[in-house]
Design a protein around this motif. Structure first.
Motif, PDB file in Angstrom:
ATOM      1  N   ASP A 127     -42.161  28.704  41.447  1.00  0.00           N
ATOM      2  CA  ASP A 127     -42.190  28.619  42.908  1.00  0.00           C
ATOM      3  C   ASP A 127     -40.793  28.198  43.368  1.00  0.00           C
ATOM      4  O   ASP A 127     -40.541  27.031  43.670  1.00  0.00           O
ATOM      5  CB  ASP A 127     -43.248  27.611  43.366  1.00  0.00           C
ATOM      6  CG  ASP A 127     -43.294  27.451  44.878  1.00  0.00           C
ATOM      7  OD1 ASP A 127     -42.735  28.321  45.588  1.00  0.00           O
ATOM      8  OD2 ASP A 127     -43.863  26.444  45.344  1.00  0.00           O
ATOM      9  N   VAL A 128     -39.875  29.148  43.414  1.00  0.00           N
ATOM     10  CA  VAL A 128     -38.501  28.824  43.764  1.00  0.00           C
ATOM     11  C   VAL A 128     -38.353  28.590  45.263  1.00  0.00           C
ATOM     12  O   VAL A 128     -37.559  27.753  45.690  1.00  0.00           O
ATOM     13  CB  VAL A 128     -37.542  29.930  43.282  1.00  0.00           C
ATOM     14  CG1 VAL A 128     -36.093  29.575  43.614  1.00  0.00           C
ATOM     15  CG2 VAL A 128     -37.685  30.148  41.775  1.00  0.00           C
ATOM     16  N   ASP A 129     -39.092  29.318  46.084  1.00  0.00           N
ATOM     17  CA  ASP A 129     -38.919  29.192  47.526  1.00  0.00           C
ATOM     18  C   ASP A 129     -39.698  28.027  48.125  1.00  0.00           C
ATOM     19  O   ASP A 129     -39.590  27.744  49.315  1.00  0.00           O
ATOM     20  CB  ASP A 129     -39.269  30.492  48.247  1.00  0.00           C
ATOM     21  CG  ASP A 129     -40.732  30.905  48.048  1.00  0.00           C
ATOM     22  OD1 ASP A 129     -41.533  30.103  47.510  1.00  0.00           O
ATOM     23  OD2 ASP A 129     -41.072  32.046  48.418  1.00  0.00           O
ATOM     24  N   GLY A 130     -40.504  27.327  47.307  1.00  0.00           N
ATOM     25  CA  GLY A 130     -41.175  26.121  47.767  1.00  0.00           C
ATOM     26  C   GLY A 130     -42.341  26.332  48.697  1.00  0.00           C
ATOM     27  O   GLY A 130     -42.720  25.413  49.434  1.00  0.00           O
ATOM     28  N   ASP A 131     -42.970  27.517  48.653  1.00  0.00           N
ATOM     29  CA  ASP A 131     -44.099  27.777  49.544  1.00  0.00           C
ATOM     30  C   ASP A 131     -45.435  27.410  48.919  1.00  0.00           C
ATOM     31  O   ASP A 131     -46.498  27.662  49.499  1.00  0.00           O
ATOM     32  CB  ASP A 131     -44.114  29.242  49.989  1.00  0.00           C
ATOM     33  CG  ASP A 131     -44.403  30.214  48.849  1.00  0.00           C
ATOM     34  OD1 ASP A 131     -44.454  29.776  47.679  1.00  0.00           O
ATOM     35  OD2 ASP A 131     -44.575  31.428  49.129  1.00  0.00           O
ATOM     36  N   GLY A 132     -45.412  26.830  47.711  1.00  0.00           N
ATOM     37  CA  GLY A 132     -46.643  26.419  47.039  1.00  0.00           C
ATOM     38  C   GLY A 132     -47.298  27.496  46.212  1.00  0.00           C
ATOM     39  O   GLY A 132     -48.372  27.276  45.652  1.00  0.00           O
ATOM     40  N   ARG A 133     -46.659  28.652  46.084  1.00  0.00           N
ATOM     41  CA  ARG A 133     -47.206  29.775  45.342  1.00  0.00           C
ATOM     42  C   ARG A 133     -46.130  30.325  44.400  1.00  0.00           C
ATOM     43  O   ARG A 133     -44.977  30.509  44.808  1.00  0.00           O
ATOM     44  CB  ARG A 133     -47.658  30.873  46.303  1.00  0.00           C
ATOM     45  CG  ARG A 133     -48.387  32.049  45.658  1.00  0.00           C
ATOM     46  CD  ARG A 133     -49.796  31.689  45.252  1.00  0.00           C
ATOM     47  NE  ARG A 133     -50.623  31.339  46.369  1.00  0.00           N
ATOM     48  CZ  ARG A 133     -51.279  32.203  47.147  1.00  0.00           C
ATOM     49  NH1 ARG A 133     -51.179  33.504  46.925  1.00  0.00           N
ATOM     50  NH2 ARG A 133     -52.034  31.776  48.130  1.00  0.00           N
ATOM     51  N   ASP A 134     -46.496  30.561  43.149  1.00  0.00           N
ATOM     52  CA  ASP A 134     -45.540  31.103  42.185  1.00  0.00           C
ATOM     53  C   ASP A 134     -45.112  32.517  42.558  1.00  0.00           C
ATOM     54  O   ASP A 134     -45.879  33.283  43.161  1.00  0.00           O
ATOM     55  CB  ASP A 134     -46.155  31.146  40.779  1.00  0.00           C
ATOM     56  CG  ASP A 134     -46.249  29.779  40.126  1.00  0.00           C
ATOM     57  OD1 ASP A 134     -45.486  28.882  40.524  1.00  0.00           O
ATOM     58  OD2 ASP A 134     -47.092  29.613  39.222  1.00  0.00           O
ATOM     59  N   GLU A 135     -43.887  32.849  42.160  1.00  0.00           N
ATOM     60  CA  GLU A 135     -43.368  34.202  42.265  1.00  0.00           C
ATOM     61  C   GLU A 135     -42.954  34.674  40.870  1.00  0.00           C
ATOM     62  O   GLU A 135     -42.676  33.862  39.990  1.00  0.00           O
ATOM     63  CB  GLU A 135     -42.143  34.276  43.182  1.00  0.00           C
ATOM     64  CG  GLU A 135     -42.321  33.638  44.537  1.00  0.00           C
ATOM     65  CD  GLU A 135     -41.803  32.206  44.592  1.00  0.00           C
ATOM     66  OE1 GLU A 135     -42.549  31.332  45.124  1.00  0.00           O
ATOM     67  OE2 GLU A 135     -40.697  31.954  44.104  1.00  0.00           O
ATOM     68  N   GLY A 159     -34.022  18.480  46.881  1.00  0.00           N
ATOM     69  CA  GLY A 159     -35.455  18.734  46.986  1.00  0.00           C
ATOM     70  C   GLY A 159     -35.822  20.196  47.020  1.00  0.00           C
ATOM     71  O   GLY A 159     -37.010  20.524  47.119  1.00  0.00           O
ATOM     72  N   LYS A 160     -34.838  21.082  46.937  1.00  0.00           N
ATOM     73  CA  LYS A 160     -35.089  22.517  46.940  1.00  0.00           C
ATOM     74  C   LYS A 160     -34.720  23.107  45.584  1.00  0.00           C
ATOM     75  O   LYS A 160     -33.811  22.644  44.916  1.00  0.00           O
ATOM     76  CB  LYS A 160     -34.273  23.199  48.041  1.00  0.00           C
ATOM     77  CG  LYS A 160     -34.630  22.735  49.450  1.00  0.00           C
ATOM     78  CD  LYS A 160     -33.764  23.435  50.486  1.00  0.00           C
ATOM     79  CE  LYS A 160     -34.085  22.957  51.890  1.00  0.00           C
ATOM     80  NZ  LYS A 160     -33.230  23.625  52.908  1.00  0.00           N
ATOM     81  N   GLN A 161     -35.430  24.177  45.216  1.00  0.00           N
ATOM     82  CA  GLN A 161     -35.190  24.832  43.942  1.00  0.00           C
ATOM     83  C   GLN A 161     -34.032  25.836  44.051  1.00  0.00           C
ATOM     84  O   GLN A 161     -33.855  26.494  45.072  1.00  0.00           O
ATOM     85  CB  GLN A 161     -36.449  25.585  43.494  1.00  0.00           C
ATOM     86  CG  GLN A 161     -37.648  24.676  43.233  1.00  0.00           C
ATOM     87  CD  GLN A 161     -37.637  24.108  41.827  1.00  0.00           C
ATOM     88  OE1 GLN A 161     -37.681  24.833  40.852  1.00  0.00           O
ATOM     89  NE2 GLN A 161     -37.582  22.786  41.742  1.00  0.00           N
ATOM     90  N   GLU A 162     -33.282  25.898  42.985  1.00  0.00           N
ATOM     91  CA  GLU A 162     -32.266  26.926  42.814  1.00  0.00           C
ATOM     92  C   GLU A 162     -32.564  27.690  41.529  1.00  0.00           C
ATOM     93  O   GLU A 162     -33.352  27.244  40.702  1.00  0.00           O
ATOM     94  CB  GLU A 162     -30.863  26.328  42.732  1.00  0.00           C
ATOM     95  CG  GLU A 162     -30.383  25.640  43.994  1.00  0.00           C
ATOM     96  CD  GLU A 162     -30.800  24.182  44.093  1.00  0.00           C
ATOM     97  OE1 GLU A 162     -30.949  23.690  45.229  1.00  0.00           O
ATOM     98  OE2 GLU A 162     -30.988  23.544  43.045  1.00  0.00           O
ATOM     99  N   MET A 163     -31.925  28.830  41.361  1.00  0.00           N
ATOM    100  CA  MET A 163     -32.044  29.602  40.140  1.00  0.00           C
ATOM    101  C   MET A 163     -30.671  29.769  39.507  1.00  0.00           C
ATOM    102  O   MET A 163     -29.682  30.015  40.207  1.00  0.00           O
ATOM    103  CB  MET A 163     -32.654  30.982  40.422  1.00  0.00           C
ATOM    104  CG  MET A 163     -32.809  31.860  39.170  1.00  0.00           C
ATOM    105  SD  MET A 163     -33.300  33.565  39.576  1.00  0.00           S
ATOM    106  CE  MET A 163     -34.944  33.295  40.246  1.00  0.00           C
ATOM    107  N   VAL A 164     -30.620  29.627  38.186  1.00  0.00           N
ATOM    108  CA  VAL A 164     -29.407  29.935  37.445  1.00  0.00           C
ATOM    109  C   VAL A 164     -29.623  31.248  36.701  1.00  0.00           C
ATOM    110  O   VAL A 164     -30.632  31.420  36.008  1.00  0.00           O
ATOM    111  CB  VAL A 164     -29.042  28.810  36.467  1.00  0.00           C
ATOM    112  CG1 VAL A 164     -27.900  29.243  35.539  1.00  0.00           C
ATOM    113  CG2 VAL A 164     -28.646  27.553  37.235  1.00  0.00           C
ATOM    114  N   VAL A 165     -28.691  32.174  36.885  1.00  0.00           N
ATOM    115  CA  VAL A 165     -28.712  33.473  36.224  1.00  0.00           C
ATOM    116  C   VAL A 165     -27.624  33.448  35.149  1.00  0.00           C
ATOM    117  O   VAL A 165     -26.432  33.387  35.470  1.00  0.00           O
ATOM    118  CB  VAL A 165     -28.451  34.613  37.230  1.00  0.00           C
ATOM    119  CG1 VAL A 165     -28.543  35.972  36.547  1.00  0.00           C
ATOM    120  CG2 VAL A 165     -29.433  34.526  38.401  1.00  0.00           C
ATOM    121  N   ALA A 166     -28.026  33.458  33.891  1.00  0.00           N
ATOM    122  CA  ALA A 166     -27.073  33.372  32.780  1.00  0.00           C
ATOM    123  C   ALA A 166     -26.767  34.777  32.286  1.00  0.00           C
ATOM    124  O   ALA A 166     -27.409  35.303  31.376  1.00  0.00           O
ATOM    125  CB  ALA A 166     -27.637  32.514  31.655  1.00  0.00           C
TER     126      ALA A 166
END
Length: 427
Positions: free
Chosen positions: A266-274, A324-331
């Motif tokens: 749940d990267v966007d924090g809406d309570g639902r997995d993507e 408090g917000k999620q980020e993504m790392v692209v390796a």
């Protein structure tokens, strides 16, 4: 079992995360290509002298045989920190020439346990500490699938059946087997195949709940056998829901492209997995990270990241700056580490910025996790090009790099996975 290293202190070389390298910074989907580091960064937070969790590095080292061909050797490196120093120990398994993964699983009857996934031969093993260090204690599953390769390639653990017990979802080569491994009431373990297709590699397993019904789903990445020349290679992402008796369903149809890396979070924090799918470039194209929500047309998917790179085999998400917000790392393989952040519309292209252009690797294993327990994730990356394990922390928006382990092996290294582990379990 063969011990390869005793505990030794590892010098912690501290340096800036590079903002450039041999490669020109590629354009991303939003046009941003800025570095997260600067020439005069703020001081990084001091690394605690002792950490309650360490890291497991599942890897292979490669020596040249008499015929000049590389011969892989399995190696599991345990990296911990105590007394202000980083320490490393390693162990190998003569039964398998590769550790594709090592992770801690709460196994019924044993509690938190170290579990490895090996290849050639394919075996899932439980390990425990003894007088001589870590050693295999039990083989949970060993299999021959009937093809050229027998490999346990990836796995994740969760309560898949709502019975309060951890089960393992396993991906394999090269007969496309996806299986669930469960503890039996009378003892022992049993594997149930969910899928099988000849001449098929399944590289990745992810677990999550995209539809929000409280039942975990399994996502897997079957594709044709590996091609390294960039030519078209068909692939897809499929879903299984064993807790509801639901079999194979295609959730991402990638046509003549394929993915060996996916992330469910749940990267966007809406309570639902993507579901995020790293679609490898073909014939000189770009790498794309696509987002799929529950109910997305399998032929659609929103492109949220685009990089001029052939592939990325590690996506990891967490809160690395403490906002408090999620980020993504692209390796990515050739262009290094990228930080991607969703905007107000998380299905629109995300902003991206370079973390480190000099960190590279074929797998380029990366993990966002909170080893020090301060509520903010650190980034750990295996830079196989330099045979290093690096730790990144953020200070005033700038990435700071600390080298916490360097392989002493004269041979090439390929790190397949990184996972956290409690120190008392592995040291």
């Amino acid at each position: 079992m063969q011990l390869r290293l005793s505990l030794v202190p590892v010098a912690a070389a501290f340096a800036l995360a590079a903002c450039g390298g041999d490669d020109a910074a590629p354009a991303d989907a939003s046009g941003a290509a800025e570095s997260a580091a600067s020439a005069a960064p703020a001081a990084a937070p001091a690394t605690p002298a002792d950490l309650p969790r360490g890291l497991l590095l599942a890897l292979s080292t490669f020596r040249n045989g008499d015929d000049g061909k590389p011969i892989p050797q399995s190696e599991l490196v345990v990296v911990t920190r105590s007394g202000g120093a980083w320490n490393a120990a390693s162990v190998s398994d003569p039964d398998s020439n590769v550790f594709h993964k090592a992770m801690v699983v709460d196994l019924p009857g044993h509690g938190p346990s170290l579990v490895t996934l090996g290849a050639m031969k394919a075996a899932v093993k439980r390990w425990q500490k003894g007088d001589a260090g870590l050693a295999p204690a039990e083989t949970l599953w060993e299999a021959k699938f009937g093809g050229t390769f027998d490999r346990m390639r990836d796995g994740e653990a969760a309560d898949l059946f709502g019975d309060g017990k951890q089960a393992l979802a396993i991906a394999t080569h090269d007969q496309g087997v996806v299986a669930v491994l469960r503890a039996q009431e009378g003892g022992g373990w049993a594997a149930t195949e969910l899928d099988r297709k000849p001449d098929t590699f399944v590289h990745e397993i992810e677990l999550g709940d995209l539809d929000g019904d409280g039942v975990r789903e399994i996502y897997a990445t079957p594709s044709a056998p590996n091609k390294l020349d960039g030519s078209p290679q068909p692939g897809e992402v499929v879903r299984f829901v064993p807790g509801k008796g639901e079999g194979r369903a295609v959730v991402a149809d990638l046509g003549m492209r394929h993915a060996k890396e996916i992330l469910v979070a749940d990267v966007d924090g809406d309570g639902r997995d993507e579901l995020y799918v790293s679609v490898e470039a073909a014939e000189g194209g770009n790498l794309e990270v696509k987002r799929y929500d529950a109910g997305t047309d399998p032929t659609a998917g929103a492109v949220v990241v685009t990089l001029a790179d052939p592939m990325c085999r590690f996506l990891t998400a967490g809160d690395l700056d403490g906002d408090g917000k999620q980020e993504m790392v692209v390796a990515a393989k050739d262009t290094g580490l990228w930080l991607a952040r969703p905007g107000a519309d998380a299905k629109a292209p995300w902003t991206t910025e370079h973390i480190d252009a000099d960190s590279k690797g074929f797998e380029h294993a990366a993990l966002l996790t909170d080893l020090d327990g301060d509520g903010v994730d650190e980034l750990y990356v295996a830079n196989d090009k330099a045979k290093q394990l690096n730790r990144y922390v953020w200070a005033n928006g700038k990435a700071q790099r600390e080298t916490i382990y360097t392989s002493a092996s004269p041979n090439a290294v390929l790190t397949w996975n990184l996972m956290p582990a409690p120190v008392e379990l592995v040291k």
